[in-house]
Scaffold this active site. Structure first.
Site, short mmCIF file in Angstrom:
data_model
loop_
_atom_site.label_atom_id
_atom_site.label_comp_id
_atom_site.label_asym_id
_atom_site.label_seq_id
_atom_site.Cartn_x
_atom_site.Cartn_y
_atom_site.Cartn_z
N SER A 50 0.72 -1.26 0.10
CA SER A 50 0.11 0.01 -0.02
C SER A 50 0.86 1.11 -0.15
CB SER A 50 -1.03 0.06 1.12
OG SER A 50 -0.28 0.06 2.39
N HIS A 51 2.27 1.14 0.25
CA HIS A 51 2.97 2.43 0.01
C HIS A 51 4.17 2.18 -1.12
CE1 HIS A 51 1.49 2.62 3.99
NE2 HIS A 51 1.42 4.03 3.95
N GLU A 191 -4.63 0.78 2.88
CA GLU A 191 -5.04 -0.39 2.67
C GLU A 191 -6.69 -0.57 2.40
OE1 GLU A 191 -4.08 -3.48 3.07
OE2 GLU A 191 -1.72 -2.51 3.43
N ARG A 306 5.49 -13.31 16.02
CA ARG A 306 6.65 -12.76 15.40
C ARG A 306 6.88 -11.39 15.75
NH1 ARG A 306 2.96 -12.87 11.00
NH2 ARG A 306 2.26 -10.45 10.63
N ARG A 312 8.34 -7.88 7.01
CA ARG A 312 9.05 -7.01 6.12
C ARG A 312 10.71 -7.60 5.87
NH1 ARG A 312 6.91 -2.73 8.92
NH2 ARG A 312 8.96 -2.41 10.18
#
Length: 340
Positions: A50-51, A191, A306, A312
């Site tokens: 989304s970026h 989003e 996590r 990422r």
């Protein structure tokens, strides 16, 4: 630019080169083009879809309408040994921070902390690229950005805040930095736009329509509606803090003060950003990164699936091995932007 299934893979440097050419074609300086290209390519590489290149049409609309100055030269003022003011002069925030890098380093070296207040800037990306590099140098960094009013305060019916993200990064001994990047809204605006493109219903409680009524329709939220803050009144208070830190303290605009005027179609919000960089060792804690490592281990032992940023990093690893996944139609769109 729609969200499609990938059918090819592209190298990071190749994508960055394409994006840099697009920004240059649409009126930025070479310096700004390179920084924005690396930023967008990094988001795409790391799975922050989304970026990533999804944002390119919005960048270009802001440039083409004259809403943002792609050749702006930021003005840096060292107003105290620790406090740096940046007037981005209606340019993008990331190039302004890059120009201030030497001043930030000087502040942290001299006093152990650098506070950077940026105004008259446009930030249209994720925040983790702003803070992660500091953590890789052993520093802790936290940043706040306000934006375009599209979030209602708790109990409200009209938008006042931007999605008002906050991000922080810290070194971890013998590991990648711990990096948190999140909006203070229930969901990032990008989003919601992806949900709208896919005609996918939003989770209950995400937002309201133009009349202030609860809605799970992404089209209604985007067409004059607004998002909710996360966590009820507590999240609303954090959004308020970000508005004060990034909008008011910097001397920038508040989120609801954005007025695109005749720049129809422009998307980048003109707002502010506050960045704080801290040297942990100056607090007498030479084992800071090791302590963070102990905490991270405890979180996993306690059952957390996590750590923030782990996904990422895995996407980044996969992309470095196999290339960045992309739909061929998206690549063709990018090539079209570079020629138009």
């Amino acid at each position: 630019m729609t969200h499609e299934q990938p059918d090819l893979h592209i190298k990071f440097d190749d994508l960055k080169s394409i994006l840099s050419g697009i920004f240059l074609k649409h009126g930025t300086s070479e310096f700004t083009a390179n920084i924005l290209a690396e930023n967008c390519a990094a988001c795409e590489r790391d799975g922050a879809i989304s970026h990533g290149i999804f944002r390119i049409p919005g960048y270009l609309a802001s440039l083409d309408t004259g809403w943002v100055d792609g050749k702006a030269e930021p003005e840096i003022s060292m107003v105290s040994p620790s406090f740096i003011r940046i007037n981005a002069h209606n340019g993008f925030a990331q190039p302004a921070l890059a120009v201030a890098a030497e001043a930030i380093d000087a502040a942290v070296k001299a006093t152990g902390i650098g506070v950077v207040a940026t105004r008259n800037s446009h930030h249209f990306s994720a925040l983790w690229p702003d803070v992660e590099p500091f953590a890789r140098r052993g520093l802790m960094a936290i940043t706040f950005v306000n934006g375009l009013a599209n979030v209602v305060p708790h109990g409200g019916r009209a938008p006042v805040y931007g999605t008002n993200p906050i991000a922080f990064a810290t070194p971890v001994a013998a590991a990648d930095p711990l990096v948190v990047d999140q909006a203070t809204s229930v969901m990032a605006n990008g989003e919601v736009r992806l949900h709208a493109l896919a005609n996918k219903t939003l989770p209950a409680g995400t937002g309201v329509d133009r009349d202030g009524n609860p809605s799970t329709d992404p089209h209604a939220v985007l067409a004059g509606g607004a998002l909710n803050t996360f966590g009820g009144y507590k999240g609303s208070s954090i959004a308020l803090m970000v508005e004060l830190m990034a909008g008011a303290l910097t001397g920038g605009q508040l989120s609801f003060e954005n007025d695109f005027g005749d720049c129809v179609g422009a998307q980048t919000p003109k707002a502010g950003q506050l960045l704080i960089v801290i040297d942990p060792e100056r607090g007498g804690n030479n084992g800071f990164a090791e302590r963070v490592s102990v905490l991270c281990d405890r979180l996993i032992d306690a059952g957390q699936e996590r750590l923030p940023g782990a996904r990422r990093y895995e996407n980044r690893r996969q992309s470095s091995l196999f290339g960045i996944p992309m739909a061929e139609t998206k690549l063709l769109e990018l090539q079209t932007f570079a020629c138009s």
